[in-house]
Design a protein around this motif. Structure first.
Motif, PDB file in Angstrom:
ATOM      1  N   ALA A  57       0.614  -1.184  -0.013  1.00  0.00           N
ATOM      2  CA  ALA A  57      -0.119  -0.046  -0.066  1.00  0.00           C
ATOM      3  C   ALA A  57       0.849   1.225  -0.031  1.00  0.00           C
ATOM      4  CB  ALA A  57      -0.928  -0.133   1.253  1.00  0.00           C
ATOM      5  N   ALA A  58       1.777   1.259   0.949  1.00  0.00           N
ATOM      6  CA  ALA A  58       2.804   2.409   0.840  1.00  0.00           C
ATOM      7  C   ALA A  58       3.600   2.606  -0.262  1.00  0.00           C
ATOM      8  CB  ALA A  58       3.647   2.317   2.083  1.00  0.00           C
ATOM      9  N   ALA A  59       3.953   1.459  -1.101  1.00  0.00           N
ATOM     10  CA  ALA A  59       4.811   1.664  -2.290  1.00  0.00           C
ATOM     11  C   ALA A  59       3.898   2.308  -3.510  1.00  0.00           C
ATOM     12  CB  ALA A  59       5.194   0.136  -2.591  1.00  0.00           C
ATOM     13  N   ARG A  60       2.465   1.668  -3.345  1.00  0.00           N
ATOM     14  CA  ARG A  60       1.499   2.166  -4.475  1.00  0.00           C
ATOM     15  C   ARG A  60       1.332   3.843  -4.286  1.00  0.00           C
ATOM     16  NH1 ARG A  60      -2.982  -2.278  -5.811  1.00  0.00           N
ATOM     17  NH2 ARG A  60      -1.491  -3.991  -6.666  1.00  0.00           N
ATOM     18  N   LEU A  61       1.557   4.091  -3.097  1.00  0.00           N
ATOM     19  CA  LEU A  61       1.530   5.705  -2.875  1.00  0.00           C
ATOM     20  C   LEU A  61       2.571   6.259  -3.209  1.00  0.00           C
ATOM     21  CD1 LEU A  61      -0.545   5.694   0.645  1.00  0.00           C
ATOM     22  CD2 LEU A  61      -1.542   6.238  -1.713  1.00  0.00           C
ATOM     23  N   GLY A  62       3.623   5.472  -3.830  1.00  0.00           N
ATOM     24  CA  GLY A  62       4.771   6.420  -4.448  1.00  0.00           C
ATOM     25  C   GLY A  62       5.956   6.354  -3.365  1.00  0.00           C
ATOM     26  N   ARG A  63       5.871   5.660  -2.300  1.00  0.00           N
ATOM     27  CA  ARG A  63       6.998   5.562  -1.079  1.00  0.00           C
ATOM     28  C   ARG A  63       8.112   4.719  -1.460  1.00  0.00           C
ATOM     29  NH1 ARG A  63       7.405  10.312   1.315  1.00  0.00           N
ATOM     30  NH2 ARG A  63       5.457  10.914   1.839  1.00  0.00           N
ATOM     31  N   ALA A 100      -8.730  -2.575   4.478  1.00  0.00           N
ATOM     32  CA  ALA A 100      -8.944  -1.153   4.602  1.00  0.00           C
ATOM     33  C   ALA A 100      -7.980  -0.610   5.706  1.00  0.00           C
ATOM     34  CB  ALA A 100     -10.299  -0.999   5.146  1.00  0.00           C
ATOM     35  N   GLY A 101      -7.520  -1.295   6.856  1.00  0.00           N
ATOM     36  CA  GLY A 101      -6.893  -0.910   7.880  1.00  0.00           C
ATOM     37  C   GLY A 101      -5.549  -0.959   7.544  1.00  0.00           C
ATOM     38  N   ASP A 102      -5.004  -1.513   6.671  1.00  0.00           N
ATOM     39  CA  ASP A 102      -3.729  -1.801   5.972  1.00  0.00           C
ATOM     40  C   ASP A 102      -3.467  -0.657   5.286  1.00  0.00           C
ATOM     41  OD1 ASP A 102      -3.123  -4.211   7.512  1.00  0.00           O
ATOM     42  OD2 ASP A 102      -3.751  -5.527   5.856  1.00  0.00           O
ATOM     43  N   THR A 103      -4.535  -0.355   4.336  1.00  0.00           N
ATOM     44  CA  THR A 103      -4.141   0.907   3.585  1.00  0.00           C
ATOM     45  C   THR A 103      -4.315   2.146   4.353  1.00  0.00           C
ATOM     46  OG1 THR A 103      -5.126  -0.131   1.557  1.00  0.00           O
ATOM     47  CG2 THR A 103      -5.310   2.305   1.538  1.00  0.00           C
ATOM     48  N   PHE A 104      -4.923   2.036   5.444  1.00  0.00           N
ATOM     49  CA  PHE A 104      -5.116   3.313   6.334  1.00  0.00           C
ATOM     50  C   PHE A 104      -3.736   3.703   6.944  1.00  0.00           C
ATOM     51  CE2 PHE A 104      -6.058   5.674   9.964  1.00  0.00           C
ATOM     52  CZ  PHE A 104      -7.060   6.407   9.818  1.00  0.00           C
ATOM     53  N   CYS A 105      -3.162   2.538   7.387  1.00  0.00           N
ATOM     54  CA  CYS A 105      -2.035   2.751   8.058  1.00  0.00           C
ATOM     55  C   CYS A 105      -0.689   3.177   7.077  1.00  0.00           C
ATOM     56  CB  CYS A 105      -1.584   1.426   8.849  1.00  0.00           C
ATOM     57  SG  CYS A 105      -2.504   0.908  10.181  1.00  0.00           S
ATOM     58  N   ALA A 106      -0.843   2.760   6.062  1.00  0.00           N
ATOM     59  CA  ALA A 106       0.198   3.038   5.153  1.00  0.00           C
ATOM     60  C   ALA A 106       0.103   4.491   4.740  1.00  0.00           C
ATOM     61  CB  ALA A 106       0.309   2.097   3.850  1.00  0.00           C
ATOM     62  N   ALA A 107      -1.107   4.966   4.596  1.00  0.00           N
ATOM     63  CA  ALA A 107      -1.486   6.233   3.910  1.00  0.00           C
ATOM     64  C   ALA A 107      -1.258   7.279   5.139  1.00  0.00           C
ATOM     65  CB  ALA A 107      -2.946   6.425   3.393  1.00  0.00           C
ATOM     66  N   LEU A 108      -1.363   6.965   6.294  1.00  0.00           N
ATOM     67  CA  LEU A 108      -1.351   7.695   7.502  1.00  0.00           C
ATOM     68  C   LEU A 108       0.264   8.067   7.338  1.00  0.00           C
ATOM     69  CD1 LEU A 108      -2.932   8.841   9.940  1.00  0.00           C
ATOM     70  CD2 LEU A 108      -1.870   7.162  11.361  1.00  0.00           C
ATOM     71  N   ALA A 126      -5.795   9.290   4.951  1.00  0.00           N
ATOM     72  CA  ALA A 126      -5.601   7.841   5.100  1.00  0.00           C
ATOM     73  C   ALA A 126      -7.299   7.132   5.112  1.00  0.00           C
ATOM     74  CB  ALA A 126      -5.174   7.614   6.463  1.00  0.00           C
ATOM     75  N   SER A 127      -8.131   7.858   5.345  1.00  0.00           N
ATOM     76  CA  SER A 127      -9.554   7.489   5.369  1.00  0.00           C
ATOM     77  C   SER A 127     -10.063   7.499   3.864  1.00  0.00           C
ATOM     78  CB  SER A 127     -10.125   8.383   6.502  1.00  0.00           C
ATOM     79  OG  SER A 127     -11.432   8.912   5.967  1.00  0.00           O
ATOM     80  N   ARG A 128      -9.542   8.476   2.871  1.00  0.00           N
ATOM     81  CA  ARG A 128      -9.925   8.432   1.549  1.00  0.00           C
ATOM     82  C   ARG A 128      -9.130   7.431   0.958  1.00  0.00           C
ATOM     83  NH1 ARG A 128      -8.785  14.069   2.252  1.00  0.00           N
ATOM     84  NH2 ARG A 128      -7.196  13.997   0.850  1.00  0.00           N
ATOM     85  N   ALA A 129      -7.837   7.122   1.135  1.00  0.00           N
ATOM     86  CA  ALA A 129      -7.368   5.987   0.495  1.00  0.00           C
ATOM     87  C   ALA A 129      -7.828   4.529   0.801  1.00  0.00           C
ATOM     88  CB  ALA A 129      -5.826   5.960   1.102  1.00  0.00           C
ATOM     89  N   ALA A 135      -5.294  -2.199  -2.620  1.00  0.00           N
ATOM     90  CA  ALA A 135      -4.717  -0.690  -2.233  1.00  0.00           C
ATOM     91  C   ALA A 135      -4.637   0.063  -3.494  1.00  0.00           C
ATOM     92  CB  ALA A 135      -3.316  -1.072  -1.757  1.00  0.00           C
ATOM     93  N   PRO A 136      -5.024   1.332  -3.268  1.00  0.00           N
ATOM     94  CA  PRO A 136      -4.921   2.085  -4.269  1.00  0.00           C
ATOM     95  C   PRO A 136      -3.531   2.862  -4.548  1.00  0.00           C
ATOM     96  CG  PRO A 136      -5.776   3.434  -2.477  1.00  0.00           C
ATOM     97  CD  PRO A 136      -5.426   2.126  -1.964  1.00  0.00           C
TER      98      PRO A 136
END
Ligand code: ATP
Length: 299
Positions: free
Chosen positions: A48-54, A247-255, A272-275, A289-290
């Motif tokens: 999830a974090a990698a997909r957000l570009g991290r 959902a919780g996993d994406t939330f943590c990564a996006a946070l 995080a909630s939008r992700a 994961a988006p």
């Protein structure tokens, strides 16, 4: 430099669709189309974090087996650095996920290599953990591994205490942001899981005495951000929910992602909630994961 080091579990999820979940002792014939998916909270949050570009590195363990090869190939293809994943003389972790069309599920997990990982495996990773801008952890690996990783971290420490189990006080004191769901919060606070309202949850969060904010995820009810003197209830995005796993996993990564950009904790929780809401609109966990461009900007 690595943005986020994720210390946690890697599993192969075997997902079996069924008309009904079996009762104890019963055999139920499922659909022929079972599927394998990458899973484990650690691997899910890393992807999830990698997909957000991290720039993400994974710390964990898989077996010396075909499942381990497959899983490492899968997350590497998502851009996650896998050099710090140890190969264990244990089978790769497996989750057998029985699901019905109306979303009921029963999950059995064999931790395998994940629980074999020991604090001494982190010694050679001291530089990686110390130089990461953030270290993101969950509790599907041994508690001693979590404690040691937190001790070696020098950047932001985000702990998703899932599944629920006690966290030693020294570890809790070093956590910058704690992200439990309701049940995990109650377990940590030693409180019964009643239908505590927002103020009750905030009181429980404050009773933990963490040095930073506690962000309580509330599923379709949103998320509650609690600091020593403020609290924000972040409503969930209105979406057509298909499958809330992950959902919780994406939330943590996006946070963690937003906090690295310098966002205030309530802004980070809104992102995080939008992700996480995007993940809910798609089947599966890791694969749902988006990417950054798929997360809606604030209205
Ligand atoms: P999991 O272990 O399955 O990942 P969790 O219990 O850790 O789940 P939840 O609290 O279920 O996490 O969900 C995390 C976040 O995802 C919520 O705080 C919310 O922002 C978002 N979310 C969850 N369910 C929904 C939903 N039905 N609609 C919109 N957003 C949702």
């Amino acid at each position: 430099m690595t943005d986020i080091v994720v210390v946690g579990s890697l599993n192969v999820d075997v997902v079996v669709p069924l008309h009904e979940l079996p009762a104890p002792g019963q055999t139920v014939l499922g659909a022929a189309d079972h599927r394998r998916a990458g899973g484990g909270k650690g691997a899910n949050q890393a992807v999830a974090a990698a997909r957000l570009g991290r720039r993400v590195a994974m710390v964990g363990a898989v077996g010396i087996d075909a499942d381990g090869d497959w899983l490492l190939g899968l997350i590497a293809a998502e851009g996650v650095a896998t050099e710090a994943v140890v190969r264990a003389p244990r089978p790769t972790g497996q989750a057998i996920v029985l699901v019905t069309a109306d979303g009921d599920s029963t999950i059995a997990v064999s931790s395998g290599a994940n629980m074999w990982l020991a604090p001494e495996h982190l010694g050679p990773l001291r530089d990686l953990l110390g130089s990461a801008r953030a270290v993101l952890l969950q509790q599907e690996v041994d508690a001693a591994v979590v404690a040691e990783a937190v001790r070696l971290a020098e950047g932001l420490v985000v702990l998703n205490p899932a599944p629920a189990r006690p966290v030693d006080p020294a570890t809790l004191a070093r956590v910058d942001v704690l992200v439990p769901n309701r049940g995990e919060l109650a377990a940590l606070a030693g409180a019964p899981l009643t239908d505590a309202g927002v103020d009750g949850l905030a009181a429980m969060a404050r009773s933990l005495g963490t040095r930073g904010p506690v962000v309580v995820t509330l599923g379709g009810d949103g998320a509650l951000v609690v600091t020593t003197d403020r609290q924000w209830l972040i409503p969930a995005e209105q979406v057509d929910a298909v499958d809330a796993t992950g959902a919780g996993d994406t939330f943590c990564a996006a946070l963690a992602d937003a906090l690295l950009d310098g966002a205030a904790i309530d802004e980070a929780a809104r992102w995080a909630s939008r992700a996480a809401a995007v993940t809910v609109t798609r089947p599966g966990a890791m694969e749902a994961a988006p990417r950054r461009v798929e997360v809606p900007t604030a209205a």
